[in-house]
Design an enzyme around this catalytic site. Structure first.
Site, PDB file in Angstrom:
ATOM      1  N   ASP A 115       0.835  -1.208   0.088  1.00 52.94           N
ATOM      2  CA  ASP A 115       0.041   0.017  -0.084  1.00 52.94           C
ATOM      3  C   ASP A 115       0.850   1.202  -0.117  1.00 52.94           C
ATOM      4  O   ASP A 115       1.496   1.484   0.841  1.00 52.94           O
ATOM      5  CB  ASP A 115      -1.049   0.028   1.420  1.00 52.94           C
ATOM      6  CG  ASP A 115      -1.872   1.091   1.234  1.00 52.94           C
ATOM      7  OD1 ASP A 115      -1.712   2.156   0.560  1.00 52.94           O
ATOM      8  OD2 ASP A 115      -2.582   1.112   2.300  1.00 52.94           O
ATOM      9  N   ASP A 316      -2.208   6.877  -5.872  1.00 53.58           N
ATOM     10  CA  ASP A 316      -2.482   5.977  -4.864  1.00 53.58           C
ATOM     11  C   ASP A 316      -2.807   4.579  -5.370  1.00 53.58           C
ATOM     12  O   ASP A 316      -3.027   4.381  -6.500  1.00 53.58           O
ATOM     13  CB  ASP A 316      -3.788   6.140  -4.052  1.00 53.58           C
ATOM     14  CG  ASP A 316      -4.100   5.125  -2.794  1.00 53.58           C
ATOM     15  OD1 ASP A 316      -3.371   4.668  -2.165  1.00 53.58           O
ATOM     16  OD2 ASP A 316      -5.440   4.739  -2.826  1.00 53.58           O
TER      17      ASP A 316
END
Ligand SMILES: *[C@@H]1O[C@H](CO)[C@@H](O)[C@H](O)[C@H]1NC(C)=O
Ligand SMILES: *[C@@H]1O[C@H](CO)[C@@H](O)[C@H](O)[C@H]1NC(C)=O
Length: 436
Positions: A115, A316
């Protein structure tokens, strides 16, 4: 120690049903590179859903985006740097890629969710109540060590339970949407391919209630204090890049490259912006969006970077489809619909689906960043329904129950691009690269 570069091979084999001549799931020697696979990929140890099609899988995955947007937006307004969260449980809910790492000495294999908007790592430890069967066993590692409340890293953890004296284990509790966990901050060696990060600090999870926490942990690639980049010191020089292969490839692989070696020499860049209130996030300056030849009129306050409110645009890896704040999305959608013409229907998160025969009328969407225009290839702006009759604009508004000020450039819009993050020179590079 010289600079090192680990090439991490992404095996993104989400929809593979039949066998392949060379089995990518068999373990390779560590020197061959670190394998990264989608969480529901063929090689993943996690149970995949049974998708009807890749489009349905994307729709299912995108249905978790609102929770992630909420996570991202609730953290951006934080005022204090030292209270930078050690990752909210919300981040655990969503994860598209799994990285194969080894923790401890000798190394214990774990498949951890990757992530880029989270700094820290969490690993379920042996004896964990509510965790899955695969856990890290501290007592079987000769390089393991607990961390005390007095160490600086402990001050960077949210939900601390340290006594004021500073003695005792660095223990903390965190919670999110039905899931809570308790952990202690510990350290051990982290192995990424042939690289070793000694004394890597991470949360050793002791108890979980709820189901939204990844079974074998989470590895953050953010840029805050407890991130891999920060903790690996000079090893990667604050630089990494990735190329995500097409969502709909039958069998495909991309790469994650850590460190400056092997990165593209000439690549167009845009400044990487830093929000001291949310140091993990990779902010860039999105200055406008064009649909076809039309620069969509958007009030600049919806795009402007403001560290105090957290508004602006981030890149992201944990969100599936790009989300703009509502006024921005609506303006883009309206212009897109105007140029395509005809009637439109909804499908999952997508509100602008049209009969595929009009696809050749679909205008190109261009994202304008400071110093860099990113013309999205069609596969990065349209998604096709499983039946094959519909094409949809593959973006959406931030969910309305989230008071979001963030625009999030997500995975589907990053397919077959190399995205380079240079946190030392504060640049983000983007180049077209076919990595299917
Ligand atoms: C933290 O979690 C543990 C285990 O669930 C619990 O026993 C403890 O009371 C919690 N502490 C706080 C301050 O919430
Ligand atoms: C973003 O770009 C706009 C338009 O060029 C400019 O006015 C603004 O200062 C830039 N913001 C940052 C933070 O660089």
């Amino acid at each position: 120690m010289g600079l090192k570069c680990a090439t991490l091979i992404l095996f993104f084999t989400m929809f593979v049903a039949s066998s392949i001549a060379i089995d990518p799931c068999t373990s390779k020697p560590d020197e061959a590179g670190l394998t990264v696979i989608p969480i529901f990929g063929k090689c993943s140890p996690f149970d995949p859903p049974k998708p009807d099609s890749w489009a349905q899988t994307v729709i299912n995955m995108a249905s978790k985006d609102p929770a992630r947007l909420k996570y991202l937006s609730t953290l951006v307004g934080q005022k204090s740097v030292v209270s930078a969260p050690i990752a909210s449980g919300q981040a655990f809910n969503i994860g598209n890629y799994v990285v194969r790492v080894k923790i401890g000495t000798p190394g214990q294999l774990m498949f951890m969710v990757l992530d880029t908007s989270t700094d820290e790592a969490f690993v379920p430890c042996s004896g964990c109540v509510g965790c899955s069967a695969t856990t890290f066993s501290p007592k079987d590692s000769t390089s393991y060590g607990p961390l005390d409340c007095s160490v600086p890293q402990c001050g960077q953890v949210r939900g601390l339970q340290c006594p004021s004296t500073g003695a005792g284990a660095c223990a903390f509790n965190q919670s999110y949407a039905g899931s809570t966990f308790s952990a202690t901050l510990v350290q051990d060696s982290l192995r990424l391919a042939s690289d070793v990060v000694p004394g890597y600090s991470f949360g050793c999870v002791n108890a979980i209630s709820g189901e939204s926490i990844p079974a074998q942990g989470l590895l953050g690639l953010g840029r805050g204090p407890l991130s891999l980049l920060s903790q690996s010191g000079g090893l990667y020089s604050g630089v990494f890049s990735y190329c995500l292969p097409s969502f709909k490839s039958y069998y495909f692989s991309g790469s994650l490259k850590l460190g400056p070696v092997g990165q593209p020499k000439s690549i167009r860049t845009t400044p990487l912006l830093r929000n001291p209130h949310r140091p993990s996030l990779y902010y860039v300056n999105l200055t406008g969006i064009s649909v076809g030849k039309v620069l969509v009129p958007v009030p600049s306050e919806y795009l402007a970077f403001d560290p105090n409110t957290g508004s602006g645009t981030i890149i992201d890896s944990g969100t599936v489809i790009t989300r703009f704040v509502e006024p921005v999305y609506n303006a883009v959608r309206d212009e897109f619909r105007k140029q395509v013409g005809g009637t439109f229907s909804s499908l999952g998160a997508f509100d602008t689906c049209f009969v595929k025969t009009y696809e050749n009328l679909a205008p190109t969407v261009t994202l304008h960043f400071t110093g860099l225009d990113l013309k999205l290839p069609l596969e990065n702006s349209l998604i096709h329904s499983s039946a094959g009759s519909l094409a949809c604009l593959a973006m959406a508004a931030a969910p309305s129950n989230v008071n979001s000020v963030l625009n999030v450039i997500a995975n589907l819009q990053q397919q077959n691009l190399r995205i380079l993050f240079d946190t030392i020179n504060n640049k983000v590079g983007i180049a077209r690269e076919l990595c299917n």
